[in-house]
Design an enzyme around this catalytic site. Structure first.
Site, PDB file in Angstrom:
ATOM      1  N   TYR A 184       0.838  -1.217   0.000  1.00 18.30           N
ATOM      2  CA  TYR A 184       0.000   0.000   0.000  1.00 18.30           C
ATOM      3  C   TYR A 184       0.864   1.254   0.000  1.00 18.30           C
ATOM      4  O   TYR A 184       1.035   1.911   1.019  1.00 18.30           O
ATOM      5  CB  TYR A 184      -0.893  -0.045   1.258  1.00 18.30           C
ATOM      6  CG  TYR A 184      -2.011   0.973   1.298  1.00 18.30           C
ATOM      7  CD1 TYR A 184      -2.881   1.135   0.230  1.00 18.30           C
ATOM      8  CD2 TYR A 184      -2.229   1.765   2.428  1.00 18.30           C
ATOM      9  CE1 TYR A 184      -3.922   2.049   0.278  1.00 18.30           C
ATOM     10  CE2 TYR A 184      -3.274   2.685   2.489  1.00 18.30           C
ATOM     11  CZ  TYR A 184      -4.113   2.819   1.407  1.00 18.30           C
ATOM     12  OH  TYR A 184      -5.145   3.724   1.454  1.00 18.30           O
ATOM     13  N   ASP A 196      -4.737   6.865  -2.762  1.00 21.41           N
ATOM     14  CA  ASP A 196      -6.035   7.336  -2.262  1.00 21.41           C
ATOM     15  C   ASP A 196      -6.479   8.574  -3.039  1.00 21.41           C
ATOM     16  O   ASP A 196      -6.898   9.586  -2.465  1.00 21.41           O
ATOM     17  CB  ASP A 196      -5.929   7.649  -0.751  1.00 21.41           C
ATOM     18  CG  ASP A 196      -7.275   7.535  -0.041  1.00 21.41           C
ATOM     19  OD1 ASP A 196      -8.181   6.884  -0.574  1.00 21.41           O
ATOM     20  OD2 ASP A 196      -7.403   8.110   1.059  1.00 21.41           O
ATOM     21  N   ASP A 240      -9.839   5.032  10.242  1.00 19.10           N
ATOM     22  CA  ASP A 240      -9.911   5.222   8.785  1.00 19.10           C
ATOM     23  C   ASP A 240      -9.469   6.616   8.372  1.00 19.10           C
ATOM     24  O   ASP A 240      -9.185   6.854   7.188  1.00 19.10           O
ATOM     25  CB  ASP A 240     -11.360   5.033   8.301  1.00 19.10           C
ATOM     26  CG  ASP A 240     -11.858   3.623   8.533  1.00 19.10           C
ATOM     27  OD1 ASP A 240     -11.095   2.678   8.311  1.00 19.10           O
ATOM     28  OD2 ASP A 240     -13.032   3.474   8.944  1.00 19.10           O
TER      29      ASP A 240
HETATM   30  C1  BGC Z   1      -4.166   3.779   6.508  1.00 17.01           C
HETATM   31  C2  BGC Z   1      -2.862   3.052   6.726  1.00 17.01           C
HETATM   32  C3  BGC Z   1      -3.028   1.969   7.770  1.00 17.01           C
HETATM   33  C4  BGC Z   1      -4.173   1.063   7.399  1.00 17.01           C
HETATM   34  C5  BGC Z   1      -4.449   0.015   8.445  1.00 17.01           C
HETATM   35  C6  BGC Z   1      -5.251   2.791   6.188  1.00 17.01           C
HETATM   36  O1  BGC Z   1      -6.471   3.429   6.143  1.00 17.01           O
HETATM   37  O2  BGC Z   1      -4.037   4.713   5.500  1.00 17.01           O
HETATM   38  O3  BGC Z   1      -1.893   3.967   7.147  1.00 17.01           O
HETATM   39  O4  BGC Z   1      -1.855   1.228   7.896  1.00 17.01           O
HETATM   40  O5  BGC Z   1      -5.342   1.806   7.195  1.00 17.01           O
HETATM   41  O6  BGC Z   1      -4.968   0.557   9.595  1.00 17.01           O
END
Ligand code: BGC
Length: 489
Positions: free
Chosen positions: A207, A213, A444
């Site tokens: 990710y 995003d 989130d």
């Molecule tokens: C965030 C990440 C995080 C992941 C798991 C995502 O929404 O952007 O930084 O590691 O959620 O919590």
């Protein structure tokens, strides 16, 4: 490994090394090489002749040093040097990895927790989730312990403790976190695998695409949609992931690939300039990572497909078939096992109260089950060969308070869903697993309106507030998820 120790300085030690192979216990020396000529074979092994006497030919075996470019030791068990990779011996003037005595049928040398020995290549066959112990992420366990320390209600504490028994995914959401967490967790999982003799599956989320995003703000990443950051994604992120995975070859791994990115390519190119800016980097990034990581036999990949209330509509699913088929072939010869749905979303697995109509904005797939059934058919028709799914059930056990299914940020009424498991639904052979991809309790997105990554959705009525930044611990959300767990804890 530190190659700075001169071989000559330890050559004398090598000469003293005691040979170690299966024939010694029968009173015969070991042959000098595993490629010695075979003169006779019996139940004990293959015999050669050297210096006018029988000798046992050491069995060629794979070991942890091979992926590092060094052969396995075949006749020495004397370590002349030990480092983070394992114990090194010397044979034929070169370093070799000492793999214990596994070829002689005694207890294998599994190393210790810090230095587990990498065994031979593991190869997925069939469902990558089936038949393994799921790795428990120590970082998450620590988050839960810290959460428990803030609780006083004993029934809630008991529920929170249960969380530590279940596996969830490890998000490699920055280059730094990838460097911190990937190898460390692979090593810990390997140590457990060696100690228990049972395969241990670790699930990571890849990710960090440039322009991440693109349709929202809460999870914007460190890399921007430009050529130099795209180059960093390749060299500092994907290449390092590849290198580590190529080292830890003896354990099963699953990768969930780049949540939301391709779904944004299906629906948000026209209306969102940032997604248009990201398009070429998302596509190129996928081609690159599939080529590199999709050829690794012990690694299975699932591309993210949003969720039922994103791509569930007929026209979106049809378009998705084209986009995903193209992306997968762009990564050839790399292979993709399938698709991950509902990652970090709240859509229930089944919701019999909903059917296609005004309430669902005419979405014929108003729950995850119907979405995956439809996607299976559409992806097959689009010519995709390997069509399997996993569904993120970490937060979809209880209908949240949202009045619109497009709400995605820290929903109130959250509840843990089905526990991680392989082949959860009989008759749905193409559903590989329910798995917890989003760790319950991690936010989130922030509800702080002055924050750079503040997204309006995190301020909506059904978003729990005050909320910390995406990925940070959100105690209240965690506690509510525990209370509403379904099945209950
Ligand atoms: C965030 C990440 C995080 C992941 C798991 C995502 O929404 O952007 O930084 O590691 O959620 O919590």
């Amino acid at each position: 490994m530190k190659t700075s120790i001169a071989l000559t300085a330890v050559a004398a030690l090598a000469a003293k090394a005691s040979a170690a192979c299966w024939s010694q216990k029968l009173g015969y020396p070991c042959c000098s090489s595993s490629s010695a000529q075979v003169w006779f074979t019996d139940n004990d092994g293959e015999w050669g002749v050297e210096n006018g006497d029988w000798c046992g030919i050491p069995k060629a075996e794979s070991c942890w040093s091979q992926p590092l470019g060094y052969p396995c030791c075949t006749s020495t068990s004397t370590a002349v040097y030990t480092d983070g990779d394992g114990a090194w011996g010397i044979e034929n003037g070169d370093w070799c990895g000492i793999n214990g005595n596994s070829s002689q049928g005694s207890t294998p040398n599994v190393g210790n927790d810090e230095n587990p020995v990498i065994g031979s290549q593991y190869t997925h066959s069939g469902n990558p989730f089936k038949g393994h112990k799921f790795f428990i992420n120590p970082y998450y366990t620590a988050e839960v312990d810290a959460a428990i320390a803030q609780m006083s209600n004993s029934s809630l504490i008991a529920k929170a403790k249960k969380m530590k028994e279940y596996s969830n995914a490890i998000w490699l959401d920055t280059i730094e976190n990838m460097n911190n967490w990937l190898e460390r967790n692979l090593k810990t999982a390997l140590a457990e695998q060696n100690q228990t003799g049972k395969t241990v599956l670790t699930v990571f989320v890849v990710y960090d695409l440039p322009g991440r995003d693109c349709h929202a703000l809460a999870s914007n990443g460190e890399l921007l949609a430009n050529d130099s950051d795209a180059a960093r994604y390749k060299t500092e992120y994907i290449d390092v992931i590849e290198e580590k995975l190529k080292t830890y070859i003896s354990q099963p791994v699953v990768l969930i690939v780049e949540p939301d990115s391709l779904a944004n390519m299906v629906t948000n190119l026209e209306n969102t300039p940032a997604c248009r800016d990201s398009e070429k980097y998302y596509l190129d990034g996928h081609a690159y990572l599939i080529k590199k990581l999709g050829v690794l036999k012990h690694v299975a990949m699932y591309l993210d497909i949003g969720h039922a209330f994103w791509l569930g509509w007929d026209d979106n699913r049809e378009k998705a078939g084209k986009v995903y088929a193209k992306v997968i072939s762009s990564g050839s010869p790399g292979q993709v096992r399938g698709f991950a749905s509902n990652v970090a979303n709240y859509t229930p697995w089944e919701d019999p109260t909903l059917s296609r109509g005004p309430d669902t904005e005419w979405n014929p797939c108003p729950d995850e089950k119907r979405y995956i059934e439809a996607m299976y058919k559409d992806f097959k028709s689009a010519g995709i060969k390997s069509v399997y799914f996993i569904d993120d059930t970490s937060r979809n056990g209880h209908k949240t308070d949202r009045t619109h299914p497009g709400e995605w940020c820290n929903q109130t009424g959250v509840g843990i869903g089905a526990r991680p498991q392989a082949n959860p639904i009989s008759g749905m052979d193409y559903l590989d697993a329910f798995y917890w991809v989003k760790p319950l309790g991690e936010s989130d997105g922030t509800s702080d309106t002055s924050a750079k990554r503040y997204d309006g959705y995190c301020g909506h009525a059904t978003a729990m507030k005050p909320a910390p930044e995406a990925g940070q611990w959100f105690q209240k959300h965690f506690e509510q998820g525990l209370e509403n767990a379904n099945p209950p804890f």
